[in-house]
Design a protein around this motif. Structure first.
Motif, mmCIF file in Angstrom:
data_model
loop_
_atom_site.group_PDB
_atom_site.id
_atom_site.type_symbol
_atom_site.label_atom_id
_atom_site.label_comp_id
_atom_site.label_asym_id
_atom_site.label_seq_id
_atom_site.Cartn_x
_atom_site.Cartn_y
_atom_site.Cartn_z
ATOM 1 N N GLY A 4 0.806 -1.199 0.000
ATOM 2 C CA GLY A 4 0.000 0.000 0.000
ATOM 3 C C GLY A 4 0.843 1.254 0.000
ATOM 4 N N ARG A 210 -3.015 9.426 1.026
ATOM 5 C CA ARG A 210 -1.649 9.308 1.537
ATOM 6 C C ARG A 210 -1.090 7.892 1.392
ATOM 7 N NH1 ARG A 210 -2.394 9.942 8.142
ATOM 8 N NH2 ARG A 210 -3.423 7.936 8.515
ATOM 9 N N GLY A 211 -1.989 6.911 1.179
ATOM 10 C CA GLY A 211 -1.513 5.550 0.949
ATOM 11 C C GLY A 211 -0.810 5.391 -0.382
ATOM 12 N N HIS A 213 2.114 6.484 -2.278
ATOM 13 C CA HIS A 213 3.372 7.167 -2.019
ATOM 14 C C HIS A 213 3.994 7.730 -3.288
ATOM 15 C CE1 HIS A 213 4.401 5.230 2.118
ATOM 16 N NE2 HIS A 213 3.114 5.480 1.993
#
Length: 322
Positions: A4, A210-211, A213
């Motif tokens: 993730g 935000r998962g 990257h």
């Protein structure tokens, strides 16, 4: 998808690979030239603005993520060892899963793939790579990030035998470093580089969770094709140094044609478990196989695997499956 952590997009129309996610964006029309762009998005004379609260929060969050992974013995940088031995048979299996399968259906956004085999995807023209930096990227990151991209591009070229160079003009592989405060610039910049990109597919960049990257998007030179002609990687500047370097390694390598992840691949960055942060010797072998001149873009698994098996045996110094 790599734990993730990272997301990548790649294919003729592009795959989303989230460390990686895979799905088509849009067919690439021929004859469309990207707009010229300087090496950095930020005017040199403008002082950097203070990061927003959202950007500072992301910096703290990714710092905690990296610390947690390191505390659990993950994000290894040793490339593997006696605990990660593999055979040529395992190498072939991992290549088939990573290079010849897709995580998401082409042209269907984030709809999971049915698992049907795909085809060989790679570059046949020279790769001309450049870096760009959003106005919100801290100035003290720029030189280091440029140097890391240049070093890794040279490594990819040595490993694959394919021409990959850093350029200031007429690039076809764009590496964009962006902060949370630069989020509104990402979709317009992609549209500048690939004017005929599917607008619907760009919505993921309007509010990146935000998962995700980092992301890489690769486009074929012809509609529905497998021969790459343009790639765009997006890397968040809020990452601490190791996560940022890990993004460079995984996304730039995936943009060469290794678009999927496999939970069985080890030692490898093409695995969602985040055990390894940087390209491993195993991964270099996958790239060597992919860029064997006998493998052509669009080759099916049935056509490619006999060649893959021979090349894997050569690389492992064996005479047959082991």
């Amino acid at each position: 998808m790599k734990g993730g952590l990272k997301t990548a997009l790649a294919l003729s129309a592009a795959l989303i690979l989230s460390g990686c996610v895979g799905s088509d964006l849009a067919p690439r029309k021929t004859g469309v030239k990207p707009a010229a762009r300087p090496a950095t998005l930020a005017p040199a004379e403008k002082p950097a603005a203070e990061p927003s609260r959202a950007s500072r929060a992301l910096t703290q969050y990714y710092g905690r993520v990296q610390n947690d992974l390191l505390a659990r013995g993950l994000l290894r940088t040793d490339g593997g060892g006696p605990d990660t031995a593999f055979t040529d048979t395992m190498l072939v299996r991992n290549f088939a899963a990573i290079a010849l399968e897709e995580e998401y259906e082409r042209g269907a956004g984030l709809r999971p793939s049915s698992g049907a085999p795909s085809a060989i995807k790679k570059w046949t023209i020279p790769v001309r790579m450049t870096t760009e930096f959003g106005p919100g990227v801290p100035k003290d990151q720029i030189a280091e990030s440029r140097a890391q991209v240049a070093s890794f591009a040279a490594r990819l070229s040595r490993v694959t035998g394919h021409p990959i160079s850093m350029v200031d003009r007429n690039p076809n592989y764009h590496v964009l470093f962006m902060s949370e405060d630069d989020a509104g610039l990402i979709a317009p910049r992609i549209r500048e580089i690939v004017p005929d990109v599917n607008p619907t597919a760009l919505r993921i960049f309007d509010n990146l969770p935000r998962g995700i990257h980092c992301v890489v998007v690769a486009f074929s030179r012809s509609p529905g094709g497998y021969d790459y002609g343009t790639a765009i990687a997006v890397i968040r500047s809020e990452h601490p140094p190791l996560l940022r370097r890990s993004c460079i390694h995984e996304e730039l390598a995936q943009g060469m044609g290794l678009g999927n992840d496999s939970p069985r691949a080890r030692p490898s960055i093409f695995n969602d478990d985040d055990e390894f942060a940087l390209l491993t010797g195993h991964d270099e072998m996958l790239l060597k196989i992919l860029y064997d001149p006998r493998l052509k873009p669009g080759m099916s698994a049935e056509e490619a695997l006999p060649i893959v098996q021979k090349k894997a045996a050569e690389l492992m110094g064996t005479t047959g499956p082991s």
